[in-house]
Design a protein around this motif. Structure first.
Motif, PDB file in Angstrom:
ATOM      1  N   GLN A  17     -10.572  21.589  -9.262  1.00  0.00           N
ATOM      2  CA  GLN A  17      -9.179  20.657 -10.058  1.00  0.00           C
ATOM      3  C   GLN A  17      -8.992  19.727  -9.198  1.00  0.00           C
ATOM      4  O   GLN A  17      -8.405  18.492  -9.637  1.00  0.00           O
ATOM      5  N   VAL A  18      -8.854  19.705  -7.900  1.00  0.00           N
ATOM      6  CA  VAL A  18      -8.605  18.663  -6.942  1.00  0.00           C
ATOM      7  C   VAL A  18      -9.621  17.527  -7.251  1.00  0.00           C
ATOM      8  O   VAL A  18      -8.895  16.270  -7.276  1.00  0.00           O
ATOM      9  N   HIS A  19     -10.880  17.855  -7.262  1.00  0.00           N
ATOM     10  CA  HIS A  19     -11.620  16.609  -7.271  1.00  0.00           C
ATOM     11  C   HIS A  19     -11.532  15.825  -8.830  1.00  0.00           C
ATOM     12  O   HIS A  19     -11.590  14.829  -8.931  1.00  0.00           O
ATOM     13  N   GLN A  20     -10.952  16.696  -9.724  1.00  0.00           N
ATOM     14  CA  GLN A  20     -11.028  16.268 -11.118  1.00  0.00           C
ATOM     15  C   GLN A  20      -9.757  15.342 -11.110  1.00  0.00           C
ATOM     16  O   GLN A  20      -9.699  14.312 -11.695  1.00  0.00           O
ATOM     17  N   ALA A  21      -8.837  15.391 -10.565  1.00  0.00           N
ATOM     18  CA  ALA A  21      -7.671  14.727 -10.262  1.00  0.00           C
ATOM     19  C   ALA A  21      -7.753  13.453  -9.450  1.00  0.00           C
ATOM     20  O   ALA A  21      -7.565  12.434 -10.241  1.00  0.00           O
ATOM     21  N   LEU A  22      -8.872  13.543  -8.775  1.00  0.00           N
ATOM     22  CA  LEU A  22      -9.323  12.145  -8.151  1.00  0.00           C
ATOM     23  C   LEU A  22     -10.222  11.386  -9.128  1.00  0.00           C
ATOM     24  O   LEU A  22      -9.818  10.175  -9.209  1.00  0.00           O
ATOM     25  N   VAL A  23     -11.103  12.065  -9.656  1.00  0.00           N
ATOM     26  CA  VAL A  23     -12.031  10.870 -10.388  1.00  0.00           C
ATOM     27  C   VAL A  23     -11.309  10.534 -11.944  1.00  0.00           C
ATOM     28  O   VAL A  23     -11.720   9.663 -12.275  1.00  0.00           O
ATOM     29  N   SER A  24     -10.282  11.336 -12.175  1.00  0.00           N
ATOM     30  CA  SER A  24      -9.669  11.085 -13.350  1.00  0.00           C
ATOM     31  C   SER A  24      -8.525   9.893 -13.261  1.00  0.00           C
ATOM     32  O   SER A  24      -8.053   9.409 -14.114  1.00  0.00           O
ATOM     33  N   SER A  25      -8.387   9.425 -11.821  1.00  0.00           N
ATOM     34  CA  SER A  25      -7.467   8.216 -11.700  1.00  0.00           C
ATOM     35  C   SER A  25      -8.128   6.933 -11.937  1.00  0.00           C
ATOM     36  O   SER A  25      -8.996   6.684 -11.253  1.00  0.00           O
ATOM     37  N   PRO A  26      -7.499   6.302 -12.876  1.00  0.00           N
ATOM     38  CA  PRO A  26      -8.166   4.939 -13.280  1.00  0.00           C
ATOM     39  C   PRO A  26      -8.040   3.902 -12.336  1.00  0.00           C
ATOM     40  O   PRO A  26      -7.001   4.062 -11.318  1.00  0.00           O
ATOM     41  N   GLY A  27      -8.830   3.002 -12.031  1.00  0.00           N
ATOM     42  CA  GLY A  27      -8.714   2.046 -11.028  1.00  0.00           C
ATOM     43  C   GLY A  27      -9.166   2.335  -9.508  1.00  0.00           C
ATOM     44  O   GLY A  27      -9.084   1.292  -8.781  1.00  0.00           O
ATOM     45  N   MET A  28      -9.333   3.631  -9.343  1.00  0.00           N
ATOM     46  CA  MET A  28      -9.767   3.589  -7.811  1.00  0.00           C
ATOM     47  C   MET A  28     -11.043   3.411  -7.621  1.00  0.00           C
ATOM     48  O   MET A  28     -12.251   3.816  -8.325  1.00  0.00           O
ATOM     49  N   ALA A  29     -11.331   2.581  -6.464  1.00  0.00           N
ATOM     50  CA  ALA A  29     -12.599   2.406  -6.134  1.00  0.00           C
ATOM     51  C   ALA A  29     -13.460   3.486  -5.426  1.00  0.00           C
ATOM     52  O   ALA A  29     -13.002   4.643  -5.272  1.00  0.00           O
ATOM     53  N   THR A  30     -14.841   3.479  -5.960  1.00  0.00           N
ATOM     54  CA  THR A  30     -15.645   4.564  -5.516  1.00  0.00           C
ATOM     55  C   THR A  30     -15.624   4.998  -4.011  1.00  0.00           C
ATOM     56  O   THR A  30     -15.429   6.250  -3.495  1.00  0.00           O
ATOM     57  N   TYR A  31     -15.560   3.893  -3.152  1.00  0.00           N
ATOM     58  CA  TYR A  31     -15.264   4.114  -1.902  1.00  0.00           C
ATOM     59  C   TYR A  31     -13.916   5.006  -1.406  1.00  0.00           C
ATOM     60  O   TYR A  31     -14.100   6.036  -0.515  1.00  0.00           O
ATOM     61  N   VAL A  32     -12.848   4.632  -2.165  1.00  0.00           N
ATOM     62  CA  VAL A  32     -11.809   5.323  -1.769  1.00  0.00           C
ATOM     63  C   VAL A  32     -11.591   6.581  -2.369  1.00  0.00           C
ATOM     64  O   VAL A  32     -11.447   7.664  -1.635  1.00  0.00           O
ATOM     65  N   THR A  33     -12.131   6.894  -3.442  1.00  0.00           N
ATOM     66  CA  THR A  33     -12.533   8.052  -3.895  1.00  0.00           C
ATOM     67  C   THR A  33     -13.458   9.177  -3.141  1.00  0.00           C
ATOM     68  O   THR A  33     -12.900  10.062  -2.935  1.00  0.00           O
ATOM     69  N   THR A  73      -4.226   5.939   6.414  1.00  0.00           N
ATOM     70  CA  THR A  73      -4.805   4.472   6.728  1.00  0.00           C
ATOM     71  C   THR A  73      -5.380   3.981   5.502  1.00  0.00           C
ATOM     72  O   THR A  73      -4.982   2.483   5.478  1.00  0.00           O
ATOM     73  N   LEU A  74      -5.647   4.484   4.453  1.00  0.00           N
ATOM     74  CA  LEU A  74      -5.882   3.784   3.205  1.00  0.00           C
ATOM     75  C   LEU A  74      -4.685   3.597   2.576  1.00  0.00           C
ATOM     76  O   LEU A  74      -4.540   2.279   1.901  1.00  0.00           O
ATOM     77  N   VAL A  75      -3.817   4.304   2.575  1.00  0.00           N
ATOM     78  CA  VAL A  75      -2.318   3.883   1.965  1.00  0.00           C
ATOM     79  C   VAL A  75      -1.749   2.502   2.310  1.00  0.00           C
ATOM     80  O   VAL A  75      -1.321   1.891   1.741  1.00  0.00           O
ATOM     81  N   GLY A  76      -1.856   2.710   3.900  1.00  0.00           N
ATOM     82  CA  GLY A  76      -1.293   1.493   4.590  1.00  0.00           C
ATOM     83  C   GLY A  76      -2.041   0.391   4.120  1.00  0.00           C
ATOM     84  O   GLY A  76      -1.445  -0.670   4.144  1.00  0.00           O
ATOM     85  N   ALA A  77      -3.304   0.447   3.804  1.00  0.00           N
ATOM     86  CA  ALA A  77      -4.149  -0.734   3.498  1.00  0.00           C
ATOM     87  C   ALA A  77      -4.139  -1.119   2.014  1.00  0.00           C
ATOM     88  O   ALA A  77      -4.569  -2.211   1.597  1.00  0.00           O
ATOM     89  N   GLY A  78      -3.152  -0.505   1.388  1.00  0.00           N
ATOM     90  CA  GLY A  78      -3.039  -0.646  -0.086  1.00  0.00           C
ATOM     91  C   GLY A  78      -4.120  -0.551  -0.977  1.00  0.00           C
ATOM     92  O   GLY A  78      -4.225  -0.894  -1.823  1.00  0.00           O
ATOM     93  N   MET A  79      -4.995   0.550  -0.395  1.00  0.00           N
ATOM     94  CA  MET A  79      -6.156   0.820  -1.278  1.00  0.00           C
ATOM     95  C   MET A  79      -6.022   2.173  -1.964  1.00  0.00           C
ATOM     96  O   MET A  79      -6.883   2.663  -2.732  1.00  0.00           O
ATOM     97  N   LEU A  80      -4.991   2.757  -1.877  1.00  0.00           N
ATOM     98  CA  LEU A  80      -4.913   3.893  -2.376  1.00  0.00           C
ATOM     99  C   LEU A  80      -3.069   4.538  -2.498  1.00  0.00           C
ATOM    100  O   LEU A  80      -2.517   4.102  -1.728  1.00  0.00           O
ATOM    101  N   PRO A  81      -2.961   4.747  -3.751  1.00  0.00           N
ATOM    102  CA  PRO A  81      -1.442   4.999  -4.166  1.00  0.00           C
ATOM    103  C   PRO A  81      -0.852   6.333  -3.274  1.00  0.00           C
ATOM    104  O   PRO A  81      -1.748   7.332  -3.180  1.00  0.00           O
TER     105      PRO A  81
END
Length: 303
Positions: free
Chosen positions: A206-222, A253-261
């Motif tokens: 379920q946790v992983h599904q929440a990640l992959v279903s988030s539109p617009g996230m780069a593969t690296y960040v996911t 650190t990803l959030v701070g870089a603006g790469m992840l909500p």
């Protein structure tokens, strides 16, 4: 502006609102040494208040939020050089009051009636909005959960009361009542945003599904977020909170870089922490402090 010479009238005024109060050190925000167990010793007994502040008129005033049935929303102003984190780097956002206005626009259709409550202006130009907690509610303190430069104080917390004067390295000034009206009930939309994560059955799938279903996230960040979630889910007893903190920092650190909500990072890690058996309050504190630490060291920034 100099400090007030007699805090007693303010302490009595608070007691007449059935607020439990206790003394802080002169010009400071710390309890006096004899009030280490301040939440238990806070009182609205006018005789005890008169006796204490009659003898120590310059001691500051604190309002214990839990015993007083209060939730206080603390809207701060930025310190010198402080700028909004990426998720709040928007036009018109310069302080906690602006963030609250943006939240009201999103969750209350811009209705500002909730601002008509007992209000105190703080020493650095911030605002304390006092609300009556819903009966039977058990809200705790939050730091940044609602947004940048917004904290809340409830059970386990206190606020510097009106009539006080604080002189700290980052600023000095009085705490002044700017709206003496009765406290309004805590708005429902704010109450919802303050609610802690609930313990609920969560699977790694379920946790992983929440990640992959988030539109617009780069593969690296996911993959990075998924890796940290996996690290928490695989953690051993006795190391789970430490692992969660380390994961939260890395994700921050990803959030701070603006790469992840930020909200997605918090949700994913909180669910993982709950899944491995950590208490909800422990999970929330660890995730938020770890992410905030990571935000201050954004991915790609020089060490």
């Amino acid at each position: 502006m100099s400090a007030p010479t007699n805090v007693l009238p303010y302490a009595l005024a608070a007691a007449r609102r059935d607020w439990h109060v206790f003394p802080l050190r002169t010009r400071a925000k710390r309890p006096v040494r004899t009030f280490t167990d301040w939440e238990r010793h806070a009182t609205c007994d006018e005789g005890a208040i008169t006796a204490y502040w009659g003898a120590h008129p310059a001691h500051n005033l604190a309002v214990a939020c839990g015993p007083s049935g209060l939730v206080v929303v603390d809207l701060d102003t930025p310190k010198d050089g402080e700028t909004p984190p990426p998720e709040w780097a928007r036009p018109g956002i310069a302080a906690g009051a602006d963030v609250l206005a943006a939240l009201a626009e999103e969750h209350a259709d811009g209705d500002t009636a909730f601002l008509d409550t007992f209000t105190v202006t703080t020493r650095r130009g911030g605002t304390h909005l006092y609300y009556t907690a819903p009966e039977g509610a058990a809200y705790r303190n939050t730091s940044g959960r609602l947004g940048w430069l917004i904290d809340t104080r409830a059970t386990g917390g206190y606020v510097v009361g009106p009539g006080s004067y604080v002189a700290d390295a980052d600023g000095r000034g009085p705490y002044t009542v700017t709206n003496p009206t009765a406290t309004a009930p805590l708005p429902g939309w704010l109450a919802t945003l303050m609610e802690p994560a609930r313990r609920r059955p969560v699977t790694s799938g379920q946790v992983h599904q929440a990640l992959v279903s988030s539109p617009g996230m780069a593969t690296y960040v996911t993959r990075a977020l998924r890796g940290e979630v996996d690290r928490v889910l695989a953690s051993k007893e006795g190391r789970r909170n430490h692992t969660l903190n380390t994961a939260a920092f890395a994700v921050g650190t990803l959030v701070g870089a603006g790469m992840l909500p930020k909200h997605l990072a918090e949700d994913a890690l909180e669910q993982a922490g709950l899944h491995v058996g950590l208490e909800s309050s422990e999970v929330e504190d660890t995730v938020r402090s770890g992410i905030q630490a990571g935000i201050r060291r954004p991915r790609g920034a020089a060490a």
